[in-house]
Scaffold this motif. Structure first.
Motif, PDB file in Angstrom:
ATOM      1  N   PHE A  65       6.241 -21.006 -19.888  1.00 18.64           N
ATOM      2  CA  PHE A  65       4.855 -21.386 -20.097  1.00 18.64           C
ATOM      3  C   PHE A  65       4.757 -21.990 -21.485  1.00 18.64           C
ATOM      4  CE2 PHE A  65       4.542 -18.030 -16.971  1.00 18.64           C
ATOM      5  CZ  PHE A  65       3.577 -18.507 -16.101  1.00 18.64           C
ATOM      6  N   ILE A 114       5.108 -24.489 -16.945  1.00 13.36           N
ATOM      7  CA  ILE A 114       3.667 -24.505 -16.707  1.00 13.36           C
ATOM      8  C   ILE A 114       3.032 -24.772 -18.064  1.00 13.36           C
ATOM      9  CG2 ILE A 114       1.643 -23.173 -15.987  1.00 13.36           C
ATOM     10  CD1 ILE A 114       3.596 -23.690 -13.692  1.00 13.36           C
ATOM     11  N   VAL A 116      -0.121 -24.779 -20.170  1.00 17.13           N
ATOM     12  CA  VAL A 116      -1.444 -24.161 -20.184  1.00 17.13           C
ATOM     13  C   VAL A 116      -2.253 -24.808 -21.304  1.00 17.13           C
ATOM     14  CG1 VAL A 116      -2.729 -22.012 -20.519  1.00 17.13           C
ATOM     15  CG2 VAL A 116      -0.530 -21.976 -19.313  1.00 17.13           C
ATOM     16  N   CYS A 132      -1.160 -19.525 -13.100  1.00  7.37           N
ATOM     17  CA  CYS A 132      -0.006 -18.942 -13.800  1.00  7.37           C
ATOM     18  C   CYS A 132       0.615 -17.812 -12.981  1.00  7.37           C
ATOM     19  CB  CYS A 132      -0.419 -18.433 -15.176  1.00  7.37           C
ATOM     20  SG  CYS A 132      -0.866 -19.729 -16.347  1.00  7.37           S
TER      21      CYS A 132
END
Length: 196
Positions: A65, A114, A116, A132
């Motif tokens: 992330f 990912i 964010v 997520c």
């Protein structure tokens, strides 16, 4: 916020990278910052985490992330909270952006990170957390929306602090021009569009 999920344990800046020693949690994570705590490849002499991002990528079922936040907010935070000068703060922000962009571009080689967007996390936390958690194979839990209450660096939080939101993409791009970081505008825009 992810660390508040019943199936997740999340270390904060664990340089020993020994989250694999945790038992009874299906998802184990470690929050580290590029480049001051972890790098894409090992650096010598190594004053960073025991594992590089490339080392982590050798671990099965890895999900990276990356948090994308207003460059002005990040640079100011590095200066104030991290007690770093302006040039170091600009370097850290730009290096983190470069690494995230490189990882994002390697989607066929490794699992895609990912990305964010910090502002979206603040404004629509449930939507962002659902995406997520889905990437981790976890069902949604309302507990993740209460994560701000348990962040020891910010005791006494009673809600998500909307004052931390950035000024918006146009203002972010203008700041990059003012800060002498124009070469990062295209990367920042691309990652912003790819973010959840």
């Amino acid at each position: 916020m992810l660390g508040s999920h019943p199936e997740v344990v999340l270390f904060n800046e664990n340089w020993k990278c020994n989250e694999h020693t945790i038992l009874s949690k299906r998802v184990r994570g470690n929050k580290l910052c590029v480049p001051n705590q972890i790098e894409l490849e090992h650096q010598e002499p190594n004053e960073k985490a025991a594992l590089s991002i490339r080392d982590y990528q050798k671990i099965t079922s890895l999900q990276i992330f990356g948090v994308l936040r207003s460059p002005e907010a990040v640079i100011k935070s590095i200066q104030v909270r991290g007690r770093q000068n302006l040039e170091t703060a600009k370097f850290r922000w730009s290096r983190a952006l470069e690494v995230l962009d490189q990882l994002h571009g390697e989607q066929g080689r490794h699992s895609a990170p990912i990305i964010v967007h910090f502002d979206r996390l603040l404004s629509v936390p449930e939507l962002v957390m659902r995406k997520c958690l889905k990437s981790l194979g976890c069902a949604f839990s309302d507990e993740v929306l209460k994560g701000y209450k348990f962040t020891h660096q910010y005791p006494g939080n009673s809600k998500i602090n909307m004052d931390k939101m950035g000024p918006g993409t146009d203002a972010d791009l203008a700041f990059l021009d003012q800060a002498g970081l124009s070469q990062y505008k295209q990367i920042y825009s691309r990652l912003s569009k790819a973010s959840v």
